[in-house]
Design a protein around this motif. Sequence first.
Motif, PDB file in Angstrom:
ATOM      1  N   ALA A 619     -10.284 -12.074  -3.372  1.00 22.33           N
ATOM      2  CA  ALA A 619      -9.909 -10.691  -4.374  1.00 22.33           C
ATOM      3  C   ALA A 619     -10.725  -9.728  -3.843  1.00 22.33           C
ATOM      4  O   ALA A 619     -11.837  -9.289  -4.508  1.00 22.33           O
ATOM      5  CB  ALA A 619     -10.208 -11.016  -5.582  1.00 22.33           C
ATOM      6  N   PHE A 620     -10.519  -9.212  -2.507  1.00 20.58           N
ATOM      7  CA  PHE A 620     -11.384  -8.180  -2.099  1.00 20.58           C
ATOM      8  C   PHE A 620     -11.097  -6.686  -2.672  1.00 20.58           C
ATOM      9  O   PHE A 620     -11.804  -5.840  -2.683  1.00 20.58           O
ATOM     10  CB  PHE A 620     -11.177  -8.135  -0.304  1.00 20.58           C
ATOM     11  CG  PHE A 620     -12.072  -9.271   0.235  1.00 20.58           C
ATOM     12  CD1 PHE A 620     -12.960  -9.796  -0.362  1.00 20.58           C
ATOM     13  CD2 PHE A 620     -11.818  -9.139   1.839  1.00 20.58           C
ATOM     14  CE1 PHE A 620     -13.547 -11.138   0.078  1.00 20.58           C
ATOM     15  CE2 PHE A 620     -12.685 -10.285   2.340  1.00 20.58           C
ATOM     16  CZ  PHE A 620     -13.535 -11.188   1.726  1.00 20.58           C
ATOM     17  N   SER A 621     -10.032  -6.583  -3.051  1.00 19.42           N
ATOM     18  CA  SER A 621      -9.409  -4.994  -3.134  1.00 19.42           C
ATOM     19  C   SER A 621      -9.666  -4.789  -4.679  1.00 19.42           C
ATOM     20  O   SER A 621      -9.520  -5.825  -5.551  1.00 19.42           O
ATOM     21  CB  SER A 621      -7.743  -5.265  -2.976  1.00 19.42           C
ATOM     22  OG  SER A 621      -7.459  -3.771  -3.445  1.00 19.42           O
ATOM     23  N   ALA A 622      -9.972  -3.419  -4.881  1.00 14.76           N
ATOM     24  CA  ALA A 622     -10.043  -3.052  -6.232  1.00 14.76           C
ATOM     25  C   ALA A 622      -8.670  -2.456  -6.915  1.00 14.76           C
ATOM     26  O   ALA A 622      -8.824  -2.301  -8.041  1.00 14.76           O
ATOM     27  CB  ALA A 622     -11.275  -1.783  -6.057  1.00 14.76           C
ATOM     28  N   GLU A 623      -7.725  -2.414  -5.926  1.00 16.80           N
ATOM     29  CA  GLU A 623      -6.389  -2.225  -6.533  1.00 16.80           C
ATOM     30  C   GLU A 623      -5.645  -2.913  -7.533  1.00 16.80           C
ATOM     31  O   GLU A 623      -6.161  -4.413  -7.454  1.00 16.80           O
ATOM     32  CB  GLU A 623      -5.381  -1.897  -5.244  1.00 16.80           C
ATOM     33  CG  GLU A 623      -6.090  -0.789  -4.465  1.00 16.80           C
ATOM     34  CD  GLU A 623      -5.968   0.597  -4.787  1.00 16.80           C
ATOM     35  OE1 GLU A 623      -5.394   0.831  -5.781  1.00 16.80           O
ATOM     36  OE2 GLU A 623      -6.524   1.397  -4.314  1.00 16.80           O
ATOM     37  N   THR A 624      -4.776  -2.694  -8.246  1.00 13.41           N
ATOM     38  CA  THR A 624      -4.189  -3.776  -9.181  1.00 13.41           C
ATOM     39  C   THR A 624      -2.506  -3.412  -9.046  1.00 13.41           C
ATOM     40  O   THR A 624      -1.986  -3.944  -9.839  1.00 13.41           O
ATOM     41  CB  THR A 624      -4.369  -3.195 -10.644  1.00 13.41           C
ATOM     42  OG1 THR A 624      -4.096  -1.475 -10.921  1.00 13.41           O
ATOM     43  CG2 THR A 624      -5.890  -2.906 -11.127  1.00 13.41           C
ATOM     44  N   GLY A 625      -2.199  -2.853  -7.773  1.00 12.02           N
ATOM     45  CA  GLY A 625      -0.858  -3.011  -7.611  1.00 12.02           C
ATOM     46  C   GLY A 625      -0.576  -2.497  -5.993  1.00 12.02           C
ATOM     47  O   GLY A 625      -1.659  -2.174  -5.260  1.00 12.02           O
ATOM     48  N   PRO A 626       0.532  -2.004  -5.787  1.00 16.82           N
ATOM     49  CA  PRO A 626       0.863  -1.534  -4.372  1.00 16.82           C
ATOM     50  C   PRO A 626       0.009  -0.484  -4.161  1.00 16.82           C
ATOM     51  O   PRO A 626      -0.281   0.515  -5.088  1.00 16.82           O
ATOM     52  CB  PRO A 626       2.421  -1.054  -4.684  1.00 16.82           C
ATOM     53  CG  PRO A 626       3.057  -1.911  -5.703  1.00 16.82           C
ATOM     54  CD  PRO A 626       1.777  -1.865  -6.724  1.00 16.82           C
ATOM     55  N   PHE A 627      -0.380  -0.460  -2.668  1.00 12.79           N
ATOM     56  CA  PHE A 627      -1.494   0.800  -2.558  1.00 12.79           C
ATOM     57  C   PHE A 627      -1.065   1.031  -0.996  1.00 12.79           C
ATOM     58  O   PHE A 627      -0.702   0.431  -0.113  1.00 12.79           O
ATOM     59  CB  PHE A 627      -2.725   0.530  -2.852  1.00 12.79           C
ATOM     60  CG  PHE A 627      -3.688  -0.618  -1.825  1.00 12.79           C
ATOM     61  CD1 PHE A 627      -4.078  -0.264  -0.772  1.00 12.79           C
ATOM     62  CD2 PHE A 627      -3.400  -1.973  -2.187  1.00 12.79           C
ATOM     63  CE1 PHE A 627      -4.540  -1.094   0.167  1.00 12.79           C
ATOM     64  CE2 PHE A 627      -3.956  -2.912  -1.537  1.00 12.79           C
ATOM     65  CZ  PHE A 627      -4.685  -2.513  -0.091  1.00 12.79           C
TER      66      PHE A 627
END
Length: 877
Positions: A619-627
Motif C-alpha cells: 500500500a504505497f499510494s495515499a490515494e483512495t480511488g482512481p487517480f
Amino acid sequence: MSSPRALAPLLVLLLLSACSDPDPTPGPVDSGVTRDAGSEQDAGPDTDAGPDTDAGPDTDAGPDTDAGTDAGTDLAVTSSILPDGYAGRAYSATLAAVGGVPPYEWTLATGTPPAGLTLSLEGVLSGTPATVGGEALTVSVRDSTGVSVRGPVSLTTYAAPDLAAVPGQQNSVGDDVSLTFRVSGGKGPFSFTADTLPPGLTLTPAGVLEGTLSQAGTFSSNVTATDANGVTATRAVSFTVQLRLAITTNVLTQGTRGEPYELTLTAVGGLAPLRWSVSVGTLPAGLTLSPSGVISGTPAEEGTVTFVVTAQDVNAQTTSREFTLTVRTSGSPVFTVGQWNLTYFGSDTQGPPNSASDGGTSDDLQIAYARDVMRDAGANVWGMVEMVDTADFDTLKAQLPGFSGFLANNTAFVSGGTSPYGNSSQKPGILYDSSLTFQSARLILTDQLADFSSRPPLRVDFTTEVQGVETPLVVIVVHMRANSSDPTGPRDARQRASAALKTYLDQQLPTRHVLVLGDWNDDVDESISLDPGSGTPLPTPYQDLVSDAERYTFITRELSLAGDDTTIGFENVVDHTLASNEVAARYVAGSARVLYADNEIPDVLNRVSDHRPVLSRYAFSAETGPFLRLKSPLGGAYQAGTVLPITWTSFGLGQVRVEATLNGGEQWDVLASSVPAVNGSYAWTLPDLDSVRVHVRVVDVANPARTDTNIDPITVRRGPARVFINEFLADEPGANGPPNSAYEFIEVVNASSFTMDLGGWTLWDGTSNARHVFPAGLKLGPRKAYVVFGGAAALPAGRTNAAAASSGTLGLGNDDSVSIRAPDGSLVDHHGYQGSVEGVSRNRSVDGSFDAEFLPHTDLPSGRPSSPGTRQDGTEF
C-alpha cells in the motif's frame, strides 16, 4: 538401239492398235504429261512417229525420259504440313517441291485456303488469315518442261492465345494462394512465366500461382503464357497484401464502479474500416462496445468478466481475442511486485525444448506465454532471472504495454565493476512501469562472484510515490547459487552470499525502501539441503536475514509455511521477496501468492519454465480511488527540436489525453487525443521556438475533471548543445596509500541553457573502447557538472552528480587522451595530454568555459589539487 524403257509404250500401242477399231478417229495430242504425285504415268496417246529402230535416235516423247527430268528425279511436292497460322496475324509459307526442271509454277487444285490467304504462282501462301480451323488442300506444281504433279497440303490456323483477365487480389499476410491461369486460343501445350511475384508465391510451368503470402504491400506481376509455337500472351495481375488482421490491445485497464470508463481497442492489418463486436460473453453491466471499437460507459457492478471481442474488416476477414475486465469498488491502489525465473529465456540451445511453435520464430511460445501471464498479473515491477537472449527480452518488453527494462549486461543502464554477464549467459533483468522513475543501476558484491555463482546481484534505484511523496526505492534482483551433487557446498555458498548481502544492506541502505527478489535457490523456513547424517533439513542459509526481523522480512515466508511451492516437481518455495522494514510496513497482509501458471499453460515445463511467478502487494499510494499523476517533466529547460518524454502514473483509468501550452495556459494544444493510460508515457518533439512559459498536462478522457499539470514552467530554447570535458585526473595516489586508479575521474559540464539527456553518451580514453556509458534517462541540467570516477571506491559520500565508470575503469595513462562522444558515435570534445602530476587534475583555466585551455588545478585561483563535481573553488555548479 532403243532402251527397253523406251520400247515399252510402243509395244503397248501396237497391241492396242491390233485390237481396236480399224479406223479410229485421231484425238488431240498433249505436248506434255500430267501426273498425280506418286502415281503412274497419264494414259495420254503415245506419239512415237514410227517403230523403234536402231537406225536413229530414241524419239520417245513420253515423260519418262532422261531428257525431261532433273538428273532422273520425278517431280514431287514435298510440302505436306504447313506452319500453323494465327487469325489476325500476318502469315507466309513457301511451298516446296523436288525433281523436274525448275522454275516451278504453283496452283491450287482442290480445297479453299483460310479466308485472307492466297497462293502465288511462285508457291507462296500468304496474307492474314481471318478464320481458324484445319484445311486440307491439294496443290499442283508444274515445272519448266510442262510436267505437273499434285500433292496434299494441310494447314491449321488458331486464334491468337489470350490469358483470361484476373481481378485484382485482396489478401493478407499468411494467406494461402492457389490461382490457375486460363488460356483461350493458341496451340497447346502452354508454359507459364512471370516477371515478379509477391513474396511467398511461385508460378508453376502449368500456370498455377501458389504459395503463402509472406509480406505486406502492393505488387504487380506480368504473367506470360507461351504456346507450342512460341506465341505468347501476357496478362497483368495485382496483389494488395494487408498485414494479417490482429487485435493489438493486450490488456484492459480496470474499471471502478460508478466511475466513467472508456478504452479504445486497436488492431493492425486488414482493410479498414473495421467493425467490432462482442462474440462470446458479455461486457460488465453498464459498459458497451461500439462498432468502432470503443468500450465505454459507467460500470454498475463489481467483479471480473471474461469475454471475446471480434474485429472484422471490409473483406470479412476476422480476428478474435479473449479479454478480462475487472471492475472494483473504489479503493486504494496498490503497488504489486512480481518475480519469475524463466528457464534459459530465449536461449536457442538450452531451456524448454518446445519453446518455439512449428513454423514460428525461435522461442516464440516461451515469449507469448510469459507475456500473457505477466500482462494479466498487474505487477508494477518484475525481477527476472535466467534471461539469456537480449532480443527476446526486448520482444517480451515490447508486448507489455507501458513497461521499460533492461538486462544486467546493458551498459547503457548498468554501471559497476567488470561484468561477468555475456550474451549467452544467464542474467538478471528488470521490467518496470510508469509508477517507477528510473535513477541508476549497478552490479553489486562483484568481489564475491564464487559465492554468487558468478551472478552478482543487480541493483536498480528508482523513485516512486509513497503516501504522496516521491521516495527512493531500491530493487535488487538476485540469483543465488543452485544445488549440485555436493549436499552442503552450495548451501554454504548461499550462506556466505546471504551474509555479504546483509552486510551490504546494513551499511549501504540502512534507511531505504528496499526489495530483494529473485531465485534464492533455497527456502527460508528450512534449507532444501539435508544433513548427511540424519537426512533431515539443515537450517536455512538465510537465517541471518530471517532473524533480523526488525529490519528485514521475507514476505514470501508465509508461502513456505503454508506448503506452497514455486518450482514444478519440487516441494519448496525457492523464489522469494525480501523487504526492508520500510517496505514491509506497507505490505498488504496475505497478498503474497504463487501464480500456478502450469494450470493454464499446456506443457508449461517444456514450453516456458520450471519455475512459477510470485506476486506480493504493498500500500504505497495515499490515494483512495482512481487517480492520475504527471511524473515528468515537472520543470527545467530543454532544447528545441528534441524529444521530451511526458510520463505519468495512474490507477483505474482507461485513456488519457496529452496537452501542452506554449504561452502559459492562454491556449492548450492537444498532443495526443487518446493514449492508453497503462502506457504511462508520450514522446513529444519540442517545437522550434524560444519560450519560458511551456506547461504540459494529462487528462482522463472519461472524466476530464481528473487532470494533472506541471507547476513550474518549462523553458524551451533554440540553439546548439554545449557539453564538454571540464576537468580530469589521470594520476591519483588514492585516499590513503599507493596509487589507486579508482580515483581517476573525468568531469563533464553542460554549458547549454537547457537540460541535456546524456543517456547513451560515452567517455573514452586513448583506446578504441568506451570506458563509460551514461545510463539511459540521465539528465544534466543547464550549467551543471557530472563526474565519473574510475571505481566505486572513490565516490564521495553524499555526492549525487557522480558515478563509477560502467566498464570498471577509466584507464587513463600519464600520456593519453580523454574524449566524450554522442550516442551516434560522433566526437563532441577531445583533449590529448602528455605527462601528469600525481594527485593534481587538469581543469579549464576559466572554470566551465568550453574555449578555455587546460591548466594544472594548482595553478587556478583556489590552489586546490582537484575539484571533482564542483567548481574549482569547491562551490557547487
